[in-house]
Design an enzyme around this catalytic site. Sequence first.
Site, PDB file in Angstrom:
ATOM      1  CG  HIS A 132      -1.900   0.987   1.394  1.00  0.00           C
ATOM      2  ND1 HIS A 132      -1.623   2.273   1.787  1.00  0.00           N
ATOM      3  CD2 HIS A 132      -3.242   0.935   1.178  1.00  0.00           C
ATOM      4  CE1 HIS A 132      -2.759   2.968   1.810  1.00  0.00           C
ATOM      5  NE2 HIS A 132      -3.754   2.177   1.442  1.00  0.00           N
ATOM      6  CG  ASP A 209       0.575  -2.351   6.190  1.00  0.00           C
ATOM      7  OD1 ASP A 209      -0.376  -2.452   6.976  1.00  0.00           O
ATOM      8  OD2 ASP A 209       0.520  -1.689   5.132  1.00  0.00           O
ATOM      9  CD  GLN A 212      -6.858  -4.342   4.579  1.00  0.00           C
ATOM     10  OE1 GLN A 212      -7.807  -4.953   5.094  1.00  0.00           O
ATOM     11  NE2 GLN A 212      -6.980  -3.085   4.162  1.00  0.00           N
ATOM     12  CE  LYS A 235      -7.261  -0.019   6.444  1.00  0.00           C
ATOM     13  NZ  LYS A 235      -8.055   0.447   5.321  1.00  0.00           N
ATOM     14  CB  CYS A 374      -3.869   3.388  -1.542  1.00  0.00           C
ATOM     15  SG  CYS A 374      -5.170   4.586  -1.320  1.00  0.00           S
TER      16      CYS A 374
HETATM   17  N1  C6P Z   1      -6.311   0.508   2.827  1.00  0.00           N
HETATM   18  C1  C6P Z   1      -8.145   0.232   1.258  1.00  0.00           C
HETATM   19  O1  C6P Z   1      -9.238   0.528   0.777  1.00  0.00           O
HETATM   20  P1  C6P Z   1      -4.950   3.845   7.062  1.00  0.00           P
HETATM   21  O2  C6P Z   1      -5.544   4.654   5.962  1.00  0.00           O
HETATM   22  O3  C6P Z   1      -3.720   4.473   7.615  1.00  0.00           O
HETATM   23  O4  C6P Z   1      -5.936   3.420   8.087  1.00  0.00           O
HETATM   24  O5  C6P Z   1      -4.488   2.459   6.393  1.00  0.00           O
HETATM   25  C2  C6P Z   1      -3.544   2.483   5.371  1.00  0.00           C
HETATM   26  C3  C6P Z   1      -3.305   1.103   4.848  1.00  0.00           C
HETATM   27  C4  C6P Z   1      -2.052   0.545   5.003  1.00  0.00           C
HETATM   28  N2  C6P Z   1      -1.796  -0.701   4.602  1.00  0.00           N
HETATM   29  C5  C6P Z   1      -2.723  -1.457   4.012  1.00  0.00           C
HETATM   30  C6  C6P Z   1      -2.392  -2.860   3.607  1.00  0.00           C
HETATM   31  C7  C6P Z   1      -4.018  -0.944   3.803  1.00  0.00           C
HETATM   32  O6  C6P Z   1      -4.944  -1.700   3.219  1.00  0.00           O
HETATM   33  C8  C6P Z   1      -4.304   0.372   4.208  1.00  0.00           C
HETATM   34  C9  C6P Z   1      -5.660   0.985   3.955  1.00  0.00           C
HETATM   35  C10 C6P Z   1      -7.663   0.951   2.488  1.00  0.00           C
HETATM   36  O7  C6P Z   1      -7.444  -0.653   0.782  1.00  0.00           O
HETATM   37  C11 C6P Z   1      -7.801   2.427   2.339  1.00  0.00           C
HETATM   38  S1  C6P Z   1      -6.744   3.111   1.109  1.00  0.00           S
END
Ligand code: C6P
Length: 417
Positions: A132, A209, A212, A235, A374
């Site tokens: 991401h 990370d 997910q 999430k 993203c």
């Molecule tokens: N992915 C998606 O629709 P934040 O925005 O900081 O809570 O999470 C960022 C992030 C980082 N790593 C991974 C693997 C992610 O999936 C995400 C967030 C969402 O896929 C929003 S872009």
Amino acid sequence: MMTGQVQSTPLNLEKIRDDFPVLRRQVRPGVSLVYLDSTATSQKPTMVIEAMDRYYRQSNANIHRGIHVLAEEATAAYEEAREKVQKFIHAPSSRQVIFTRNTTEAINLVAYSWGFSQLKSGDLILLTEMEHHSNLVPWYLLAERIGLRLEFVSVTEDGLLDQSDFERKLELKPKLFAFTHMSNVVGTINPAKDMIAKAHQAGAVALLDGAQSVPHFCVNVQELDVDFLAFSGHKMCGPTGIGVLYGKKELLEKMPPFLGGGDMIKRVTLGSFKPNELPYKFEAGTPAIAEAIGLGAAVDYLSGIGMDAIAQHEHVLVRYALERLAEIPNLRVFGPSADKKGGVISFVMSGVHAHDVSQILDQYGVAIRAGHHCAMPLHEKFQIPATARASFYLYNTFEEIDRLVEAIYRVKDIFGV
Ligand code: C6P
């Protein structure tokens, strides 16, 4: 093909769905919501909404400051939330659980604090093509500032990390290996324990990370032996505005503060300061108190259901969805087989842009995400600008997958493909 009604799951879906008020709504007259966008953000159960509501109605105060009943209650609830998160990820101590705004901020914290203090020009950071942007851009910024080198573990055609490429790149002796536990595009669950062990053998610090993974299956930081883990509350049935950075104590202790002010200081004089202890050293200013309490309630909620049961439910859902999607002509699904992935499916339909797919699905109440999610480099790798993505969580049903499939057939009818 069997339809949803005869599939089995370890979860009591009727009861679970009842916990999420939004799932009862119609998105337009006569059209009920099918929410298949939990990878972007999950829905929130009543228990979380009520915990935050209760805090604001009964105990709202700033924390670690006042010596009055409300301040003490707020402080206790905030610190209790930290302990809940500690147990949830099996961290040795709650002092290693730092509240951030989200995954993105947690990774940036490591990049700025650990990266700036521990890395020097010419050092190598190993990332992957699956990341991401939140696990790419912080490292690019750092690389620009101090002259780091970057390498990327390649992704195979079926959406797995190429393990021989990984081993080859470890021979270049990276100082850090930062990678996703589960892809937000293709759903691949990477063999984190094994990869972290190999990174350590090569002398690298490992950052995972967990945006997910933590919401969807049991993540045990001690078993993984991971150095840093980042994830987001929103999430995992919690609110937005709260995330977590876990770190090994010896690393966190050596790291300088990331932001200055508020809780992160022990003593300030004119011209100097002494940083606070862990975890406060990294929590500057008034934190997201209600959100931390909401996250604590989300952890209680998920733990009450059981992370293994949630993972198993998502596994049967994704297997069923992959089987049903495979029936549809001219639909290409990205990523590995069901046994190697979590509840995320990205696909393209020949002749129809992903945004059109998503817009038409929305007419039938089916909420999915379309775009690059993203993760532009991964889409470039697959040579496509965008995918349509359906993602599942503990409240999704087999009937909802049937609704997704029916709606995809309507898209085909409309576009004549
Ligand atoms: N992915 C998606 O629709 P934040 O925005 O900081 O809570 O999470 C960022 C992030 C980082 N790593 C991974 C693997 C992610 O999936 C995400 C967030 C969402 O896929 C929003 S872009």
